[in-house]
Design an enzyme around this catalytic site. Structure first.
Site, short mmCIF file in Angstrom:
data_model
loop_
_atom_site.label_atom_id
_atom_site.label_comp_id
_atom_site.label_asym_id
_atom_site.label_seq_id
_atom_site.Cartn_x
_atom_site.Cartn_y
_atom_site.Cartn_z
N ASP A 1 0.83 -1.21 0.00
CA ASP A 1 0.00 0.00 0.00
C ASP A 1 0.86 1.26 0.00
OD1 ASP A 1 -2.38 1.41 -0.01
OD2 ASP A 1 -2.65 1.31 2.16
N HIS B 1 2.46 3.62 -9.08
CA HIS B 1 2.21 2.21 -9.37
C HIS B 1 3.40 1.60 -10.13
CE1 HIS B 1 -1.70 2.56 -7.68
NE2 HIS B 1 -2.21 3.30 -8.65
N LEU C 1 10.57 -20.70 -4.71
CA LEU C 1 9.66 -19.76 -4.03
C LEU C 1 8.35 -19.77 -4.79
CD1 LEU C 1 8.95 -17.20 -2.24
CD2 LEU C 1 9.94 -15.84 -4.09
C1 IPE Z 1 -5.42 -2.70 -0.11
O1 IPE Z 1 -5.07 -1.37 -0.32
C2 IPE Z 1 -5.38 -3.44 -1.41
C3 IPE Z 1 -4.07 -3.59 -2.03
C4 IPE Z 1 -2.93 -3.23 -1.50
C5 IPE Z 1 -4.08 -4.23 -3.32
P1 IPE Z 1 -6.20 -0.24 -0.50
O2 IPE Z 1 -5.47 1.04 -0.66
O3 IPE Z 1 -7.13 -0.63 -1.58
O4 IPE Z 1 -6.98 -0.33 0.89
P2 IPE Z 1 -7.84 0.75 1.66
O5 IPE Z 1 -8.87 1.25 0.69
O6 IPE Z 1 -6.91 1.82 2.10
O7 IPE Z 1 -8.41 0.00 2.82
C1 IPE Z 2 -1.45 0.33 -3.49
O1 IPE Z 2 -1.29 1.71 -3.47
C2 IPE Z 2 -1.81 -0.19 -4.86
C3 IPE Z 2 -3.19 -0.69 -4.97
C4 IPE Z 2 -4.06 -0.71 -4.01
C5 IPE Z 2 -3.59 -1.23 -6.26
P1 IPE Z 2 -2.53 2.70 -3.43
O2 IPE Z 2 -2.93 3.01 -4.84
O3 IPE Z 2 -3.61 2.19 -2.56
O4 IPE Z 2 -1.84 3.99 -2.79
P2 IPE Z 2 -2.44 4.95 -1.69
O5 IPE Z 2 -2.94 4.10 -0.57
O6 IPE Z 2 -3.55 5.72 -2.34
O7 IPE Z 2 -1.29 5.81 -1.30
MG MG Z 3 -4.07 2.40 -0.60
#
Ligand code: IPE
Ligand code: IPE
Ligand code: MG
Length: 254
Positions: free
Chosen positions: A32, A49, A143
């Protein structure tokens, strides 16, 4: 068959055999913070990303080096489809590119790829590439990387409930035969050990619908690092924290 990189890894000292604290056999990561990483730099979320994909590469390498057997990566949740269409397109585009450009090298490193989640929601070419990656790497044993894509734990549990209900209704199963074991066998992870350690980056402290059943006794480590900045030192730090924990599984301490 073994590439030079291969044999180097194979002869590296493996922490679990060197008398050190135990290595988590299965590490699962909620990756995240890509968006915040990009925003902090005045960049579009896509840049975050993209940088996140680099962190995935580093993390797979770290897992191999530490002798971790299973690495589950939460890459896209069933709720992430709710994001703006442009971001969903960017994420699926990166997935498509990753599958085309990385799988061969992962195969050469001895990595086996598995996918959990509702893959039918992705475009047909991505579904085909996912199946191809699983097929190509099926016999690898160094792995296993489990990629959670369009994954949601509640949907997974409901699907398992529906499967046992159908078998009971058809008279192939007795209600008394619904046990933790027979139920877990109908989740998407029947042959995957439960995660020992779940890491979440970005400072958020929640599971966001990740492996709710399988996480029953996982150790949770929340790191204040955004996923694109996650590197070998963070992986080692999380494993060290895991090694300091005392796992009890409900039994008496000591
Ligand atoms: C959780 O992250 C999902 C992934 C890392 C793929 P999100 O960014 O979607 O989660 P919330 O919305 O903060 O709970
Ligand atoms: C994780 O990073 C990637 C996915 C959930 C696909 P985020 O896109 O959730 O990044 P933040 O949480 O908005 O910083
Ligand atoms: Mg996120």
């Amino acid at each position: 068959m073994a590439s030079p990189a291969h044999s180097q890894i194979a002869t590296a000292p493996r922490p679990e055999t060197s008398g050190a604290a135990p290595v988590a056999a299965h590490v699962a990561i909620i990756m995240d913070g890509n968006g915040r990483w990009a925003t902090a730099r005045g960049l579009p979320r896509l840049a975050g990303h993209r940088a996140g994909v680099e962190a995935v590469r580093r993390t797979i390498r770290s897992a191999v080096e530490h002798g971790v057997g299973w690495l589950t990566l939460y890459a896209f949740s069933s709720e992430n489809w709710r994001r703006p269409a442009g971001e969903v397109l960017d994420l699926t585009g990166l997935l498509r590119h990753f599958l085309r450009s990385e799988i061969r090298e992962l195969h050469e490193q001895g990595v086996r790829i598995r996918v959990i989640g509702d893959r039918t929601r992705f475009d047909a070419d991505i579904q085909a590439d996912l199946a191809g990656a699983e097929r190509l790497t099926a016999a690898n044993a160094r792995l296993t990387v489990v990629v959670a894509l369009s994954y949601g734990a509640r949907a997974e549990i409901v699907a398992a409930a529906r499967a046992v209900a159908a078998e009971v209704a058809a008279g192939r199963m007795d209600a008394a035969e619904i046990t933790e074991e027979s139920f877990a066998a109908r989740l998407s992870t029947p042959d995957i050990p439960d995660p020992d350690l779940i890491i979440r980056t970005s400072g958020e402290q929640r599971l966001s619908n990740f492996l709710l059943w399988q996480a029953a006794y996982a150790e949770l480590v929340f790191l204040d690092v955004l996923w694109p900045d996650f590197g070998a030192a963070h992986f080692a730090e999380a494993l060290a924290e895991y090694a300091r924990r005392e796992r009890r599984f409900g039994a008496r301490p000591g």
